[in-house]
Write an enzyme that holds these catalytic residues in place. Structure first.
Site, PDB file in Angstrom:
ATOM      1  CD  GLU A 414      32.766  80.151  26.491  1.00 36.39           C
ATOM      2  OE1 GLU A 414      33.329  81.317  26.577  1.00 36.39           O
ATOM      3  OE2 GLU A 414      32.530  79.371  25.609  1.00 36.39           O
ATOM      4  CD  GLU A 484      38.017  80.131  23.921  1.00 31.63           C
ATOM      5  OE1 GLU A 484      37.526  81.116  23.508  1.00 31.63           O
ATOM      6  OE2 GLU A 484      37.582  78.875  23.960  1.00 31.63           O
TER       7      GLU A 484
END
Length: 952
Positions: A414, A484
């Site tokens: 991220e 994820e």
């Protein structure tokens, strides 16, 4: 008195630091001396980076009045300041590379002597394995340099500075630095020296750095070994009769390394001055035919994301805690780990090599907070920061490059996109072409070798599997993983089985990694476990840090038990008509020779006969139909089923003989429906109505007791203490049903009595259950009959008005004055909900009311047992038609809903029992998708019954 203002410009310098040696492989020498500098250090905390001068680093400084802290450790977990939790928001103004003047700074001091046998020749290096977030180091008054990169190793040459005794090691650690902008991972901000500090002797002619290349040819069955070394030497692997010079290749027949068969060969690298032990695993990782292949076979990742965590010591983990993680993973059929979002302690990777886990090794990089300004000024797209990014990539790759378990290097997490990430990918590809590169944020796959996403919904995952997702031409030709998915926050995650079905259906889908392994609760004297906001933080993200498959004390959650079942390596399916069971080996590499199989024939949940089952050692992907023995000819009647288990045939490195690896159940005969013939008529007198063994209030029709057992508060119940996944995430859409339920008022339903009727052999109570301020409601009829000994309740529910949301639950709630032991026949032994019930095994179970509770860090709906045929509690036996969900607690749902911590829950005198006809699904909407529509509990007409009698 003069005060020398220290220079702290390095704190806000975007460079990785100065003075440290180039990165190299992590290893423990066989014969070079080392001194652990872990232990008690003197400590002084200052409020700012420049509050104190640096005279403390000089020999002779008196630190006698300083505090003490343990290294490895975090000072905020040792009584100095407080931890801070944010998910992605920086806890300081975003003005890179600047940080606040209020910058907690910890001065650490350690005085040490050299061992008496410390060699006089050669050099020495001082090694720091992890310091958050910026450190400056002195030895005997000499400034060695400073560094950033909290979860990465740094070494300094110190041989010329050492003396036999009284060595003074001083380390100044700043909580905030320019490096903090690169470390915005979803975790607690915890400053300190949290990994090992070690002094290493470097003999003349010692190994500096080396790279073990050990490939495997799946066609010939041969492995090729070459060890490149900065210092010439020889490589020996006695078991393979290998003895070659460094830099030379040798090819021999070997057993390959895989996560299922982690074959390691012990070897040694010998240079003129040192012997270095090697553990060699032969394997080849390639991107071929659009798939990730190891040793010629596509692999399916059944993984987890793992932050390093301990509820007392934070990210300072000892070897046994790391081993406990790996053993738990292996025992729950997990085969892969993504080291979110930084390289772990190197010893953890040794354990992955030894026990067998695929690893995505992730760089210590995340800049998630820049999303708040649409990624403006993001360091990964600013050339000034690129040296720091490359330094972090190099320190990861060079340290960990000799681990066969690592199949991917990950650029970080991220951090948006940018030139710095491209530079990292190019450097890694060039340095180590034997592995693949991963980064989730690169949706166009410019820099990566896999299409990776997080929290893609089921329907999108299926489109990706079908190749209908679009994207660039390169992306369409790449395999897909969910780095994820299935956010394991609180009760959940739901929908795991549905994801796994997709992963196994489409070749392009190569599995995923659950978020995440462990709840990051901090042990706390008042709260039990603390989470964000419990330390007075102005900015925090609450219990979003508690989203793991194991609780902070590493007890498995129901989510981990469910995941184990969903990803089990053997599928066991039955054909009741044919008397056979189909066994399928779902592993990628290993056959079934390491497993024994056992059967049990059960009637009404009790085992009547059991034995062993002969199953051939099926190769990966193979199936066989195995004949079951004949059922007992004169066995008892009732619901009958086979239960077949796959067990470890012998003790393994990670589990004892008999460990259950997989199981399946096959129903042979269905359960007879409980029946009560209405033969006792209700009688009214003295303000009471009696019906068989039951007593009711004559005015309200409320049940007061059954056979001497007091009952209170029996009525329709639709509310549950919302789960984290019910409440959803603040950025989610308008399908956050926990919010919608509260808006509608389902947590404060009102019950209107419309009538109490005695009609022949039945007592009928008519009510309307509805939320205040709304027109919708549930017309509810309770009809009671009895045969004199047993009582039957039939509940009919008819929705009224325009119901636009599903119900949380639908059933009845009642209170019992004294209840502890619980026995039931149905799903167990743990909790289950509509989309988390794969691991629920039908059988007879027993527990206590307290043991039925699931200790989520933030209290919420928990503890339901599914498919219950009957339950005995508090002197009553309750049978259901159809099977039902059962829950029992020593507090009300409302009290559970109001609690922020488990310590807020105080047991009362009443045990509250829920008998539910239906429950809404769980999903994982705390960050991912909500429950699939098939798991919705829609507001529709329903009828269900319970037969109640005294237990005996």
């Amino acid at each position: 008195m003069s005060f020398r203002t220290p220079s702290v410009d390095y704190v806000e310098d975007v460079s990785p630091g100065s003075g440290a040696l180039p990165p190299r492989a992590w290893y423990a020498s066989s014969d070079a001396k080392s001194v652990s500098l872990n232990g008690s250090w003197r400590f002084r905390l200052s409020a700012t980076a420049d509050a104190e001068d640096d005279t403390f680093a000089e020999p002779g400084f008196d630190a006698g009045d300083w505090a003490e802290v343990t290294v490895p450790g975090h000072w905020v977990l040792q009584g100095h300041g407080s931890p801070v939790y944010t998910n992605h928001l920086y806890p300081f103004p975003v003005d890179p590379p600047h940080v606040p003047t209020e910058n907690p700074t910890g001065d650490h001091l350690r005085v040490f002597d050299l061992p008496a046998d410390w060699p006089a020749d050669g050099g020495a290096v001082l090694r720091f394995d992890g310091v958050e977030s910026c450190a400056r180091v002195w030895l005997n008054g000499t400034d060695l340099g400073e560094f950033k990169g909290s979860r990465l190793p740094h070494e300094f040459a110190v041989g010329h500075l050492l003396k036999p005794s009284g060595n003074v090691l001083a380390v100044r650690v700043h909580q905030w630095s320019a490096g903090s902008y690169l470390e915005d991972q979803d975790q607690w901000w915890l400053p300190g020296i949290f990994r090992d500090v070690t002094l290493l002797h470097r003999p003349a002619g010692s190994a500096l750095d080396f790279f073990v290349h050990a490939s495997y040819d799946h066609v010939t069955g041969e492995g090729t070994l070459r060890v490149d070394s900065d210092v010439d030497g020889r490589v020996s692997v006695p078991e393979l009769d290998i003895d070659v010079a460094t830099g030379e290749s040798v090819t021999v027949a070997v057993e390959p390394w895989t996560a299922e068969t982690p074959r390691l060969y012990d070897g040694v690298l010998m240079t003129e001055g040192e012997r270095v032990p090697l553990r060699v695993g032969f394997r080849t990782v390639v991107l071929e035919d659009g798939l990730i292949k190891v040793n010629g076979k596509a692999v399916l990742f059944k993984g987890v994301n793992r932050h390093e965590w301990h509820p007392v010591t934070g990210r300072a983990l000892d070897l046994e805690t790391m081993r406990e993680d790996v053993l738990l993973m292996k025992r729950h059929n997990i085969n892969a780990v993504r080291t979110s979002h930084y390289p772990p302690h190197p010893a953890f990777l040794d354990l992955c090599d030894e026990y067998g886990l695929w690893v995505i090794d992730e760089c210590d990089l995340e800049t998630h907070g820049f999303t708040e300004q649409d990624w403006r000024d993001n360091p990964v797209d600013d050339d000034r920061w690129t040296p720091a990014l490359l330094d972090r990539a190099a320190r990861m790759v060079e340290r960990d490059k000799n681990h066969p378990s690592i199949v991917f290097w990950s650029l970080g997490n991220e951090a948006g996109t940018g030139r710095g990430l491209t530079a990292m990918a190019e450097w890694i590809h060039d340095r180590d072409p034997s592995r693949l590169v991963h980064y989730e944020g690169d949706w166009n796959c410019r820099d990566t070798d896999v299409y990776s996403r997080m929290y893609a919904f089921h329907d999108e995952v299926e489109k990706i599997g079908q190749g209908l997702d679009g994207g660039t031409h390169k992306r369409r030709e790449l395999p897909f993983i969910q780095c994820e998915y299935a956010h394991a926050m609180g009760n959940g995650p739901g929908g795991l089985a549905d994801y796994q079905e997709l992963f196994e259906k489409y070749e392009r889908l190569q599995g995923g990694f659950i978020w995440e392994w462990i709840d990051h609760g901090i042990q706390h004297p008042e709260f039990g476990y603390a989470y964000g906001g419990d330390f007075g933080e102005e900015l925090h993200d609450g219990n979003f840090v508690c989203d793991g498959l194991v609780f902070p004390d590493r007890r498995p959650s129901p989510g981990l038990v469910e995941y184990k079942k969903v990803i089990e390596p053997v599928r066991i399916e039955g054909d009741p008509a044919g008397g056979t069971v189909r066994i399928t080996n779902k592993q990628d590499f290993a056959d079934l020779s390491a497993l024994d199989f056992a059967w049990a024939y059960q009637v009404d949940g009790e085992t009547v006969e059991s034995g062993s089952l002969s199953v051939p050692p099926l190769a990966p992907g193979e199936s066989a139909d195995v004949k079951l023995p004949a059922p007992p000819a004169n066995g008892p009647g009732g619901e009958a089923q086979w239960t077949v288990r796959a067990l470890a045939a012998a003790d393994t490195a990670w589990a004892p003989k008999g460990h259950v690896v997989a199981w399946g159940q096959v129903t042979v005969a269905e359960r007879p429906v409980p029946c009560v013939t209405a033969s006792a008529a209700p009688a009214c007198g003295d303000g009471r109505i009696t019906l068989g063994p039951a007593v009711f209030d004559a005015r309200t029709g409320a049940l007061r007791g059954v056979g001497g057992v007091e009952v209170s508060g029996l009525r329709l119940d639709v509310w549950r203490a919302t789960t984290d996944n019910d409440d959803g995430a603040e950025w989610q859409s308008d399908t956050r049903y926990g919010v919608l339920w509260r808006t509608l008022g389902l947590h404060r339903m009102r019950h209107r009595l419309d009538g109490v009727e005695l009609d022949g052999d039945a007592l009928t109570v008519r009510t309307r259950v509805a939320p205040a301020a709304r027109e919708v409601g549930l017309a509810t009829v309770y009809r009671w009959v009895s045969d004199g000994d047993r009582l039957k309740l039939t509940v009919s529910v008819t929705p009224e008005g325009d119901w636009t949301v599903p119900l949380p639950r639908l059933g009845v709630r009642l209170g019992l004055p004294a209840a502890d032991e619980v026995r039931w026949y149905g799903g167990g032994p743990g909790e289950a909900y509509p989309d988390t019930r794969t691991a629920s095994m039908v059988g007879r179970w027993q527990s206590t009311v307290d043991e039925l509770q699931t200790p989520y860090v933030r209290p919420q709906e928990n503890g339901a047992r599914s498919d219950v045929r009957w339950v005995e509690i508090g002197g009553l036996r309750i049978e259901g038609d159809p099977a039902f969900w059962f829950t029992a607690r020593r507090w009300t749902t409302e009290q559970l809903d109001a609690a922020r911590h488990r310590t807020d829950l105080t047991p009362g005198d009443t045990v509250w029992v829920n008998l539910d006809h239906g429950q809404h699904g769980i999903g994982s909407q705390s960050c991912g998708p909500g429950p699939l529509p098939r798991y919705f509990l829609r507001a529709e007409p329903a009828e269900f019954s319970f037969v109640i009698s005294t237990a005996g």
